[in-house]
Design a protein around this motif. Structure first.
Motif, PDB file in Angstrom:
ATOM      1  N   TYR A 118       0.842  -1.167  -0.059  1.00  0.00           N
ATOM      2  CA  TYR A 118       0.014  -0.205  -0.168  1.00  0.00           C
ATOM      3  C   TYR A 118       0.906   1.224   0.070  1.00  0.00           C
ATOM      4  N   SER A 119       2.171   1.224   0.307  1.00  0.00           N
ATOM      5  CA  SER A 119       2.912   2.195   0.572  1.00  0.00           C
ATOM      6  C   SER A 119       3.454   2.697  -0.835  1.00  0.00           C
ATOM      7  N   VAL A 120       3.416   1.897  -1.928  1.00  0.00           N
ATOM      8  CA  VAL A 120       4.156   2.277  -3.187  1.00  0.00           C
ATOM      9  C   VAL A 120       2.849   2.032  -4.396  1.00  0.00           C
ATOM     10  N   MET A 121       1.742   1.378  -3.900  1.00  0.00           N
ATOM     11  CA  MET A 121       1.001   1.326  -5.232  1.00  0.00           C
ATOM     12  C   MET A 121      -0.607   1.408  -4.533  1.00  0.00           C
ATOM     13  N   ASN A 122      -1.687   1.502  -5.698  1.00  0.00           N
ATOM     14  CA  ASN A 122      -2.794   1.337  -5.244  1.00  0.00           C
ATOM     15  C   ASN A 122      -3.341   0.111  -5.261  1.00  0.00           C
ATOM     16  N   GLU A 173       7.264   3.856  -6.231  1.00  0.00           N
ATOM     17  CA  GLU A 173       8.063   4.459  -5.141  1.00  0.00           C
ATOM     18  C   GLU A 173       6.930   5.004  -4.229  1.00  0.00           C
ATOM     19  N   ASN A 174       7.499   5.342  -2.826  1.00  0.00           N
ATOM     20  CA  ASN A 174       6.850   5.999  -1.778  1.00  0.00           C
ATOM     21  C   ASN A 174       6.967   7.255  -1.968  1.00  0.00           C
ATOM     22  N   GLN A 175       5.937   8.104  -2.614  1.00  0.00           N
ATOM     23  CA  GLN A 175       5.964   9.446  -2.930  1.00  0.00           C
ATOM     24  C   GLN A 175       6.313  10.292  -1.740  1.00  0.00           C
ATOM     25  N   GLN A 176       5.504   9.760  -0.459  1.00  0.00           N
ATOM     26  CA  GLN A 176       5.467  10.956   0.597  1.00  0.00           C
ATOM     27  C   GLN A 176       7.111  10.815   1.162  1.00  0.00           C
ATOM     28  N   MET A 177       7.408   9.583   1.167  1.00  0.00           N
ATOM     29  CA  MET A 177       8.924   9.425   1.882  1.00  0.00           C
ATOM     30  C   MET A 177       9.810  10.087   0.768  1.00  0.00           C
ATOM     31  N   LYS A 231       0.901   7.693   5.308  1.00  0.00           N
ATOM     32  CA  LYS A 231       2.236   7.798   4.837  1.00  0.00           C
ATOM     33  C   LYS A 231       3.023   8.766   4.975  1.00  0.00           C
ATOM     34  N   SER A 232       2.229  10.243   5.068  1.00  0.00           N
ATOM     35  CA  SER A 232       2.825  11.440   5.210  1.00  0.00           C
ATOM     36  C   SER A 232       3.300  11.471   6.819  1.00  0.00           C
ATOM     37  N   PHE A 233       2.416  10.956   7.784  1.00  0.00           N
ATOM     38  CA  PHE A 233       2.672  10.882   9.152  1.00  0.00           C
ATOM     39  C   PHE A 233       3.772   9.866   9.250  1.00  0.00           C
ATOM     40  N   GLN A 234       3.991   8.771   8.796  1.00  0.00           N
ATOM     41  CA  GLN A 234       5.076   7.806   8.881  1.00  0.00           C
ATOM     42  C   GLN A 234       6.529   8.647   8.365  1.00  0.00           C
TER      43      GLN A 234
END
Length: 605
Positions: A118-122, A173-177, A231-234
């Motif tokens: 879930y962190s890199v795709m829908n 990619e994890n866009q937020q990270m 993911k932004s919180f992470q």
């Protein structure tokens, strides 16, 4: 006069209606949204506390946790989940892949990495059979992964099918990270310091397991806005920008697509004592829609209010002014103490109620004026009662004070010095009598004040009577008295301490006025709803005309009831008030051989 009243009522009604409209408008535009948000936040916080308890009870069962999240959203329209110490969703075992690392420069070779997809795709990319993903996100495919080592754990940022092409199109990619890393890097003046804090890694490996959600499990990953905030919180958590503390909860505001949201973040510990976070998000869009509708509705409110003002003014001119004049005329006569005129009550509205109340007021004033003369007479009687009470107290205190004064004079003059101890004992005895008298007077005043509330409880009457009898065993033996008891083992309702005080007073009187070697009969007989407690002593009868007077304070009916017999003369008066506060029957009567005091107590239901 009538026109003046109508005009005033018209102006007052118009001003009042317009003022109410202004308050409604200001309240809606200024306070309504804040009030809604405040209420929503309080309800969500309370619901999260209940959810936290349910989560602890269901922790360890992913399906139970998923159902709790769905039920919480349906009841409160709020998305909720729990995160581990690294900011990952707990129980993401239905949407992840495992990669066996085969080549790494960071000591990760031979390890197996678990990557939450879930962190890199829908999740829709799998459900819609995306050709790009379904061809290489599968077991046996080789993959390259790039990321950072944070808290001694690898955090993937980018991945691709072919090694060496992580910078090209087609990567995940994890866009937020990635965005957070760029933001943090720009704040560091020393890049070497940044690399020491957040070392990067690059590995190559093979996908050995892929798990995708099915059925109801998919709904957990369909709210992409909620997952983006997770993911932004992470990212904030891992890069040290989350300042929520270790034991505090935070409420964060953010806006997305012109819609306001509230984020709730609370630090918790899971069942194993590991740190975790409770994360929830609620939309505030409904309040904006409701406020817009209310603003459009104001036009209709203003029109309806103005029509209502016109109708009300017409009603006032025809129906209110006329009875008001009659009321004014009657009130003027009442001011002159003329209560003969009554206002005719022709309506059942407020004017009719006012007319009826004025008529009732007239009757009550007339009645109270008549009663005032009677109260004055009663006050005189009460004053006489007070004087009698003061006289009785003065008489009771005069004797012990005279005794003490005589003893002091004798001791002062040195007369009969060999009886010094006798006089000191006499004074001590009189002081004790005065102390008992004052204590009884204060206790009686407390009961007669009207403010004392008797606390009720349940107890066994036979046990209480046996305990009281045991206290008087030495007094009974000193007069060679015989005590006979007949006690029913019944639980009654009352104040045990005060009922014990009544028993002590009655039994004390019985022992005091029973001749030596006679008998006392104490019984507790069970009746239908009550228990009759009676104490009968053999001896002299009380004259019939004195049976009611013995309950009065300081009353002594004959020569046998004088201060040498002991007591303060207040015991029976105190007992009477205690029994009256219990709301039970009591009394005294002459028997064939003596006198019997009795009272009832209600049985416990």
């Amino acid at each position: 006069m009538r026109r003046g009243i109508v005009l005033k009522l018209f102006l007052l009604t118009t001003a009042l209606c317009l003022f109410i409209l202004a308050i409604l408008f200001v309240g809606q535009t200024v306070f309504f949204k804040q009030f809604y948000v405040h209420q929503k936040v309080e309800k969500v916080q309370a619901a999260l506390q209940a959810y936290k308890q349910d989560y602890f009870n269901s922790a360890g069962d992913p399906q139970a946790v998923a159902k709790l999240e769905q039920d919480f959203y349906q009841r409160h329209n709020t998305w909720v989940t729990t995160l581990d110490a690294m900011g990952n969703l707990n129980y993401f075992g239905d949407f992840y892949m495992e990669v066996r690392v085969e080549l790494s420069d960071d000591g990760l070779s031979g390890q197996t990495m678990t990557i939450p997809l879930y962190s890199v795709m829908n999740v829709e990319d799998f459900s819609q059979d995306n050709p790009f993903l379904t061809t290489w996100i599968q077991e046996g495919e080789r993959i390259a992964i790039e990321g950072l080592l944070m808290n001694h754990q690898p955090v993937p940022q980018r991945m691709a099918r072919e090694p060496g092409r992580l910078r090209e199109e087609g990567r995940l990619e994890n866009q937020q990270m990635v965005n957070k890393e760029y933001e943090v890097v720009t704040r560091f003046e020393d890049l070497n310091r940044y690399r020491d804090l957040y070392p990067s890694f690059f590995v190559k490996g093979t996908i050995i397991k892929v798990r995708t959600p099915e059925g109801t499990e998919v709904s957990r990953y369909t709210n992409h806005l909620f997952l983006d905030r997770v993911k932004s919180f992470q990212a904030d958590l891992l890069f040290g920008d989350y300042d929520g503390g270790t034991n505090e909860s935070q409420i964060i505001d953010f806006e997305e697509n012109q819609v306001n949201y509230k984020l709730f973040v609370e630090h918790i510990d899971d069942r194993n004592g590991n740190p975790a976070y409770l994360f929830a998000m609620v939309s505030l869009q409904p309040v904006s829609e409701a406020a817009d509708v209310i603003q459009d509705y104001y036009v209709y409110i203003v029109i309806a209010t103005l029509l209502l003002v016109l109708l009300a003014s017409f009603y006032y001119s025809r129906r209110i002014a006329r009875p008001l004049l009659r009321i004014n005329r009657t009130a003027q006569r009442m001011a002159g103490l003329d209560f003969t005129e009554k206002i005719p009550v022709t309506t059942k509205d407020e004017i009719g109620d006012l007319s009826r109340n004025i008529n009732e007021l007239s009757e009550r004033l007339h009645s109270h004026i008549t009663r005032l003369g009677q109260d004055i007479e009663k006050e005189k009687q009460l004053e006489n009662t007070r004087k009698e009470f003061i006289s009785g107290v003065s008489h009771e205190l005069k004797t012990p004070l005279s005794v003490i004064q005589s003893c002091l004079s004798i001791l002062k003059d040195g007369v009969a010095s060999h009886k010094r101890d006798h006089y000191f004992a006499a004074m001590e005895d009189e002081v004790r009598r005065m102390d008992l008298l004052i204590g009884d007077m204060l206790e009686l005043a407390k009961y007669e004040s009207g403010t004392y509330k008797m606390k009720m409880d349940s107890f066994h009457i036979d046990t209480l009577i046996e305990r009281v009898c045991a206290k008087f065993s030495s007094d009974l033996e000193s007069k060679s008295l015989h005590l006979y008891t007949r006690l029913a083992p019944v639980e009654v309702v009352g104040n045990q301490h005060r009922i014990e005080q009544v028993l002590v007073n009655f039994l004390t009187n019985a022992i005091r006025y029973t001749p030596e070697q006679e008998s006392i009969i104490l019984s507790a007989v069970e009746e239908q709803e009550t228990v009759r407690v009676s104490i009968e002593n053999k001896g002299t009868h009380i004259p019939a005309e004195q049976l009611e007077k013995i309950w009065d304070r300081f009353y002594r009916g004959d020569s046998s009831r004088h201060r040498k017999a002991g007591g303060t003369g207040l015991g029976l008066a105190i007992s009477r008030k205690i029994l009256e506060l219990h709301g039970v029957r009591y009394g005294v009567t002459n028997t064939a051989e003596g006198v019997m005091f009795y009272f009832d107590l209600n049985k416990k239901v």
